[in-house]
Design a protein around this motif. Structure first.
Motif, short mmCIF file in Angstrom:
data_model
loop_
_atom_site.label_atom_id
_atom_site.label_comp_id
_atom_site.label_asym_id
_atom_site.label_seq_id
_atom_site.Cartn_x
_atom_site.Cartn_y
_atom_site.Cartn_z
N ASP A 71 0.82 -1.21 0.00
CA ASP A 71 0.00 0.00 0.00
C ASP A 71 0.86 1.27 0.00
OD1 ASP A 71 -2.52 0.90 -0.24
OD2 ASP A 71 -3.02 0.84 1.90
N GLU A 72 1.93 1.24 -0.77
CA GLU A 72 2.84 2.40 -0.79
C GLU A 72 2.46 3.42 -1.86
OE1 GLU A 72 6.96 1.13 -1.06
OE2 GLU A 72 6.65 -0.39 0.47
N LEU A 73 1.44 3.09 -2.68
CA LEU A 73 1.12 3.97 -3.81
C LEU A 73 -0.19 4.72 -3.60
CD1 LEU A 73 2.12 1.45 -6.61
CD2 LEU A 73 3.47 3.38 -5.77
N LEU A 74 -0.16 6.01 -3.91
CA LEU A 74 -1.40 6.79 -3.86
C LEU A 74 -2.34 6.30 -4.94
CD1 LEU A 74 -3.13 9.31 -3.14
CD2 LEU A 74 -1.75 10.60 -4.76
N GLU A 75 -1.76 5.99 -6.10
CA GLU A 75 -2.52 5.46 -7.23
C GLU A 75 -1.55 4.74 -8.14
OE1 GLU A 75 -2.04 6.34 -10.66
OE2 GLU A 75 -0.34 7.54 -10.03
N TYR A 76 -2.07 3.84 -8.95
CA TYR A 76 -1.25 3.23 -9.99
C TYR A 76 -2.18 2.77 -11.11
CZ TYR A 76 -2.71 -1.40 -8.46
OH TYR A 76 -3.46 -2.50 -8.14
N LEU A 102 3.07 18.26 -8.42
CA LEU A 102 2.48 18.06 -9.74
C LEU A 102 2.60 16.60 -10.18
CD1 LEU A 102 1.43 19.57 -12.36
CD2 LEU A 102 3.80 19.50 -13.10
N LEU A 103 1.46 16.00 -10.50
CA LEU A 103 1.44 14.61 -10.96
C LEU A 103 1.11 14.57 -12.45
CD1 LEU A 103 1.12 14.21 -7.86
CD2 LEU A 103 -0.64 12.53 -8.33
N GLN A 108 -6.82 6.84 -15.75
CA GLN A 108 -7.28 5.88 -14.72
C GLN A 108 -6.69 6.26 -13.36
OE1 GLN A 108 -6.37 1.66 -15.88
NE2 GLN A 108 -5.42 2.71 -17.60
N GLY A 109 -5.41 6.64 -13.36
CA GLY A 109 -4.75 7.05 -12.13
C GLY A 109 -5.38 8.33 -11.58
N ALA A 110 -5.72 9.25 -12.49
CA ALA A 110 -6.33 10.51 -12.07
C ALA A 110 -7.67 10.24 -11.38
CB ALA A 110 -6.52 11.43 -13.28
N ALA A 111 -8.42 9.27 -11.90
CA ALA A 111 -9.72 8.94 -11.30
C ALA A 111 -9.51 8.40 -9.88
CB ALA A 111 -10.45 7.92 -12.16
N LYS A 112 -8.43 7.64 -9.68
CA LYS A 112 -8.16 7.12 -8.32
C LYS A 112 -7.78 8.25 -7.38
CE LYS A 112 -6.62 2.60 -9.90
NZ LYS A 112 -5.44 1.79 -10.17
N VAL A 113 -6.98 9.20 -7.87
CA VAL A 113 -6.60 10.35 -7.03
C VAL A 113 -7.86 11.13 -6.65
CG1 VAL A 113 -5.27 12.49 -6.88
CG2 VAL A 113 -4.29 10.51 -8.04
N LYS A 114 -8.77 11.26 -7.60
CA LYS A 114 -9.99 12.02 -7.32
C LYS A 114 -10.80 11.38 -6.19
CE LYS A 114 -13.40 14.78 -9.53
NZ LYS A 114 -13.86 15.38 -10.75
N ARG A 116 -9.53 9.55 -3.75
CA ARG A 116 -8.81 9.65 -2.46
C ARG A 116 -8.56 11.09 -2.04
NH1 ARG A 116 -4.13 5.09 -1.94
NH2 ARG A 116 -4.13 5.83 0.19
N CYS A 117 -8.38 11.97 -2.99
CA CYS A 117 -8.05 13.38 -2.69
C CYS A 117 -8.94 14.30 -3.52
CB CYS A 117 -6.59 13.68 -3.04
SG CYS A 117 -5.41 12.44 -2.53
N PRO A 118 -10.20 14.44 -3.13
CA PRO A 118 -11.12 15.24 -3.96
C PRO A 118 -10.73 16.71 -4.07
CG PRO A 118 -12.19 14.47 -1.93
CD PRO A 118 -10.85 13.82 -1.98
N ASP A 119 -9.87 17.19 -3.16
CA ASP A 119 -9.47 18.61 -3.22
C ASP A 119 -8.34 18.88 -4.20
OD1 ASP A 119 -11.34 19.17 -1.34
OD2 ASP A 119 -9.94 19.13 0.36
N ALA A 120 -7.82 17.84 -4.81
CA ALA A 120 -6.75 18.06 -5.78
C ALA A 120 -7.29 18.83 -6.98
CB ALA A 120 -6.19 16.70 -6.23
N LEU A 121 -6.38 19.46 -7.75
CA LEU A 121 -6.79 20.19 -8.96
C LEU A 121 -6.58 19.26 -10.15
CD1 LEU A 121 -5.11 23.70 -8.74
CD2 LEU A 121 -7.53 23.17 -8.63
N PHE A 122 -7.60 19.13 -10.97
CA PHE A 122 -7.51 18.19 -12.09
C PHE A 122 -7.52 18.97 -13.41
CE2 PHE A 122 -8.97 15.87 -8.47
CZ PHE A 122 -8.26 14.68 -8.56
N ILE A 123 -6.42 18.90 -14.11
CA ILE A 123 -6.25 19.66 -15.35
C ILE A 123 -5.97 18.70 -16.50
CG2 ILE A 123 -4.92 21.49 -16.50
CD1 ILE A 123 -4.01 22.46 -13.73
N PHE A 124 -6.67 18.90 -17.60
CA PHE A 124 -6.45 18.06 -18.78
C PHE A 124 -5.92 18.96 -19.89
CE2 PHE A 124 -7.19 15.34 -22.35
CZ PHE A 124 -7.18 14.04 -21.84
N ILE A 125 -4.87 18.53 -20.57
CA ILE A 125 -4.31 19.34 -21.66
C ILE A 125 -4.69 18.72 -23.00
CG2 ILE A 125 -2.22 20.33 -22.68
CD1 ILE A 125 -0.83 20.22 -20.20
#
Ligand code: 5GP
Length: 203
Positions: A71-76, A102-103, A108-114, A116-125
């Protein structure tokens, strides 16, 4: 006056292969010393010019699976037959020190971060057009037509996830994309919730 941030912000940046994400990130990090890049762990082999510990931590599949089990990963995520993941410990220390992290991760990883950490900023380029993405992938001159059409197909699948992001940045020109990201970060920093310590003096 208190200027130091109370807590660092997680900034998630996603975008299709060929959009120019790495160039935008390099430029942004050059302008923003208070943002630290999260160096991911991956099982893929280094490309020419990539350095272990700088671009990625290159590890074996066995080591990556050990990290998952512990369980060492925030997401993978698994992406094109390889694992990619973000170390929880490495980013937690920086966030606690008031440093933004900055990640550069796929959808798929971004969805996992969302989750676990809904306050993160999600930017798509995105590129200015799909044709431009195809043109950029061809201009690299490194991949076969098969690989390029695979990447374009993958990009179409990734674009479907855009509604789950907060911000859409258009990389028509690197400096414009960096300006848009800077504007997003500045507005996020001014959120009332991010300024509770300063606000406490007035209430
Ligand atoms: P590349 O092999 O081209 O460096 O990266 C392939 C994809 O993996 C890119 O979309 C990149 O954003 C994503 N990626 C890099 N590191 C991570 C990570 O730690 N987690 C996830 N989920 N994706 C990552």
């Amino acid at each position: 006056m208190i200027t130091k941030k109370e807590k660092g912000q997680i900034i998630v940046l996603s975008g299709p292969s060929g959009v120019g994400k790495s160039t935008v990130i390099a430029e942004l990090l050059g302008q923003q010393p208070n943002i630290s890049f999260s160096v991911s762990y991956t099982t893929r082999s280094p490309r020419t010019g990539e350095q272990d510990g700088v671009n990625y931590h290159f590890v074996s599949r066995q080591e990556f699976e050990r990290m998952i089990a512990n369980d060492e990963l925030l997401e993978y995520a698994e992406y094109v037959d390889n694992y990619y993941g973000t170390s929880l410990k490495a980013i937690q220390e920086r966030l606690d020190a008031g440093i933004d992290v900055l990640l550069d991760i796929e959808v798929q990883g971004a969805a996992k971060v969302k989750r676990r950490c809904p306050d993160a900023l999600f930017i798509f380029i995105i590129p200015p057009s799909f044709e431009e993405l195809s043109r950029r992938l061809h201009a690299r001159n490194t991949d076969s037509e098969d690989i390029i059409s695979g990447r374009l197909e993958k990009a179409r699948v990734e674009f479907r996830e855009i509604p789950n992001y907060d911000y859409l940045v258009i990389n028509d020109k690197v400096s414009n994309a960096v300006d848009e990201i800077q504007a997003i970060l500045l507005s996020a920093e001014c959120r009332v919730t991010n300024r509770s310590r300063i606000l406490a003096q007035f209430t």
